[in-house]
Design a protein around this motif. Sequence first.
Motif, PDB file in Angstrom:
ATOM      1  N   THR A  57       0.830  -1.201   0.000  1.00 36.15           N
ATOM      2  CA  THR A  57       0.000   0.000   0.000  1.00 36.15           C
ATOM      3  C   THR A  57       0.863   1.251   0.000  1.00 36.15           C
ATOM      4  OG1 THR A  57      -1.798  -1.155   1.152  1.00 36.15           O
ATOM      5  CG2 THR A  57      -1.776   1.247   1.296  1.00 36.15           C
ATOM      6  N   ASP A  58       1.937   1.221   0.761  1.00 33.15           N
ATOM      7  CA  ASP A  58       2.827   2.378   0.808  1.00 33.15           C
ATOM      8  C   ASP A  58       3.502   2.608  -0.537  1.00 33.15           C
ATOM      9  OD1 ASP A  58       4.201   4.451   2.438  1.00 33.15           O
ATOM     10  OD2 ASP A  58       5.969   3.277   1.907  1.00 33.15           O
ATOM     11  N   VAL A  59       3.941   1.526  -1.177  1.00 32.26           N
ATOM     12  CA  VAL A  59       4.601   1.663  -2.490  1.00 32.26           C
ATOM     13  C   VAL A  59       3.625   2.195  -3.524  1.00 32.26           C
ATOM     14  CG1 VAL A  59       5.634   0.371  -4.401  1.00 32.26           C
ATOM     15  CG2 VAL A  59       6.376  -0.065  -2.041  1.00 32.26           C
ATOM     16  N   VAL A  60       2.417   1.635  -3.561  1.00 31.71           N
ATOM     17  CA  VAL A  60       1.407   2.098  -4.523  1.00 31.71           C
ATOM     18  C   VAL A  60       1.114   3.577  -4.304  1.00 31.71           C
ATOM     19  CG1 VAL A  60      -1.007   1.866  -5.219  1.00 31.71           C
ATOM     20  CG2 VAL A  60       0.372  -0.177  -4.843  1.00 31.71           C
ATOM     21  N   THR A  61       0.969   3.966  -3.031  1.00 34.39           N
ATOM     22  CA  THR A  61       0.698   5.371  -2.726  1.00 34.39           C
ATOM     23  C   THR A  61       1.829   6.265  -3.200  1.00 34.39           C
ATOM     24  OG1 THR A  61      -0.596   4.727  -0.779  1.00 34.39           O
ATOM     25  CG2 THR A  61       0.210   6.988  -0.850  1.00 34.39           C
ATOM     26  N   ARG A  62       3.063   5.849  -2.971  1.00 32.08           N
ATOM     27  CA  ARG A  62       4.218   6.666  -3.370  1.00 32.08           C
ATOM     28  C   ARG A  62       4.331   6.777  -4.890  1.00 32.08           C
ATOM     29  NH1 ARG A  62       8.162   7.560   0.656  1.00 32.08           N
ATOM     30  NH2 ARG A  62       7.574   6.660   2.680  1.00 32.08           N
ATOM     31  N   ILE A  63       4.024   5.699  -5.596  1.00 37.30           N
ATOM     32  CA  ILE A  63       4.052   5.755  -7.069  1.00 37.30           C
ATOM     33  C   ILE A  63       3.023   6.751  -7.574  1.00 37.30           C
ATOM     34  CG2 ILE A  63       3.528   4.448  -9.164  1.00 37.30           C
ATOM     35  CD1 ILE A  63       4.779   2.002  -7.796  1.00 37.30           C
ATOM     36  N   PHE A  64       1.819   6.644  -7.064  1.00 34.60           N
ATOM     37  CA  PHE A  64       0.772   7.570  -7.504  1.00 34.60           C
ATOM     38  C   PHE A  64       1.123   9.015  -7.153  1.00 34.60           C
ATOM     39  CE2 PHE A  64      -2.815   4.158  -7.124  1.00 34.60           C
ATOM     40  CZ  PHE A  64      -2.346   3.568  -8.304  1.00 34.60           C
ATOM     41  N   GLU A  65       1.693   9.215  -5.962  1.00 31.18           N
ATOM     42  CA  GLU A  65       2.053  10.561  -5.528  1.00 31.18           C
ATOM     43  C   GLU A  65       3.171  11.138  -6.403  1.00 31.18           C
ATOM     44  OE1 GLU A  65       2.003  14.039  -3.320  1.00 31.18           O
ATOM     45  OE2 GLU A  65       0.683  12.324  -2.932  1.00 31.18           O
TER      46      GLU A  65
END
Length: 759
Positions: A645-653
Amino acid sequence: MVRGVDEEADVDSDVVTTNLIGTGKRLGVLTSGGDAQGMNAAVRAVVRTALSHGAEVFAIYEGYQGMIDGGDGIRRLDWSDVGSILHLGGTVIGTFRSMDFRERAGRLRAARNLVERGIDRLVVIGGDGSLSGLNAFSAEWPELVSELAASGEITDDQAAAHPDLRFAGLVGSIDNDLVGTDMTIGADSALRRIVDAIDALASTAASHQRSFVVEVMGRHCGYLALMAAVAGGCDYVLVPENPPADGWEERMCAELARGREAGRRDSIVIVAEGATDRSGRPISADYVKQVIEERLHEDTRVTILGHVQRGGTPSAFDRWCSTLLGHEAALEVLGDHESDGPVIGFKGNRVARLPLMEAVRRTREVPAFIEAGDYDAAMAARGASFVEMFGIFGELAEPGRVHADATSKRVALIHAGGLAPGMNTIAKVAVRLGIARGHTMLGVQGGFTGLRDGHVVQLGWSDVEGWTGEAGARLGLRRDVPEVSDLYRISRALEDQQVDALIVAGGWNAYRAAQLLYSERDRYPAFRIPIVCVPASIDNNLPGSELAVGADTALQALVDVIDRVKMSAEAVNRCFVVETMGRYCGYLALMSGLAGGAERVYLHEDGITLARLNADTDWLARSFATGRKLALVVRNENANPLYTTDVVTRIFEQESCHRYDVRQTVVGHQQQGGAPSPFDRLLATRLASRALNRIDDEFASGGTEGYYLGIVESTLQARPMAHMMAEMDPTFRRPKKQWWLGLRPIVEAVSVRPEEREA
């Protein structure tokens, strides 16, 4: 109409729709009669499914009256017109009990207004009166169109283009009174309102040692009253289908007095608004209050819940189920297959198509059965689960006995695995039904570790008072599966406590532990006893059952969080990534995405690839660049070990280029906490009763088999424990077949804008 930002638009941009069954067709949707929570979800699904298939969609406002009045009463809808309505109660297109539609002149005007707009397909969401009117209108349609053409109000070409009216009905009724279906739109939400009120009343009643009489809706249907009484742990219930026999006042007061003698500080009686005695005289809440005060001299208050039962935010179930029904209704009226205009209902977690007038006829038979005194027929019409629950409540409210004796069979109850809301309900119902049926009931404290260490206590009737709606697990539990070295001590504990049967309630580790004991019965004679597993897991990943106790409560907790995070983004452009529990089972993720209006759902069953993340990142950038304000992504906690979840969030951000914020919400153990939902309490009650039934059957036959219980397509089944592992994927701890995966296309159908799909 609610208009606003399209919060619930697209899924994968590479989805291809090759069969636009609605091309050139026009569909109308209306809500009629009494409102019910979930109607908006159904409207949204009808509109977006139809648009996805190339049809034009029109909302008919204020029910059939809008069809008669024409003008602004019939308006074309676009995709974004039904954004941001999933969480709203009532119906955003309005409802009305039209008297004009009952007259032929009104129906003639309605036909003219529809033909003028090229509409010859309808989805109607309402009660049996609304659906009966729809059926009559369809049958009369050719004659009406011919008359309009003859009078010159429409052209011959228009008449020829619309020779028939194709339709589908959805039942919106909090009473849950449609014979032949499990649930109608709004019933689950209404039951939640009632049980919330009962839980609140119980606390204030206990403070003052008061009695409360609660009146709930249900003129001819006792569903809400009966299920609220069971789920609320109430003392007595009066329903229309089975009026109490003469002398019921004495029996009711005797049971209320017995409860007080056992230490209960409150008494609650539920009365359906249509309850009568066997002479047909109405039984009012005020009369019940008078009886209690005169005979028991107790301070008694009346609460009439009224229309609060209809209002408010729809439950998670009423969102995803109504979405499923609306999707299927749109496909029904747009298809070119033969169709007799069915009612689209819900039965056994599946869509059920019922002949409309047959369903209405059977539903209207129930009041006739009651009036004729044929109460067995009235009860049977409500279905086997209604009859079963009525019987269970009778055992709990008027038990044959409330104390064990020395000759009783000794049945032990153990919780194991992860915590699931509803475990206390299982314990309470098992203990009280067990005692009422002649058993001595034992509670194992601390799971199989507690059993190994001999932490077993006898549970009496009053020991489980108030457990029905409590969060947590009073008996305690552990996730540990016994080691082989523990089996000797467990067997000695069973022998020392003279345990004759074991009920194991919990998740996959509980099932594994039970299966281990079952498999070692040749080495340890103490394990040669009936063992029954009851599914209790928020992950909903257990064999032999499509639903486990606790999953509905967890789903509701998720949807509540999703509602709040969506509201928090009103003033900014934001994408939320919400992580659910579930381990390797994506049930909570998919169903919360469907109920919460997510644009993307990541499941372990599907996985996450870099290509998909790239596509979703591109979609977010395009979508926010063209006006989107909010996006919602739901991710199962184990969807991918690297793309967390953290990786997905960082990619989108990183790729947002500051056009929008990206935030993550890990819901965590909120999904396991809180009071169990009414559905989980009712499921726990049925399963506990069936577990005891199975044990009694084994006692009667001298058997020592093991079983695991569950509901599959509305049928509650007990399967031999020897078959358990064959149903499971042991690597990912989930069943090989999962019914809810079939709902994935619906998420796409109501989320993907047609113009964004690639050919």
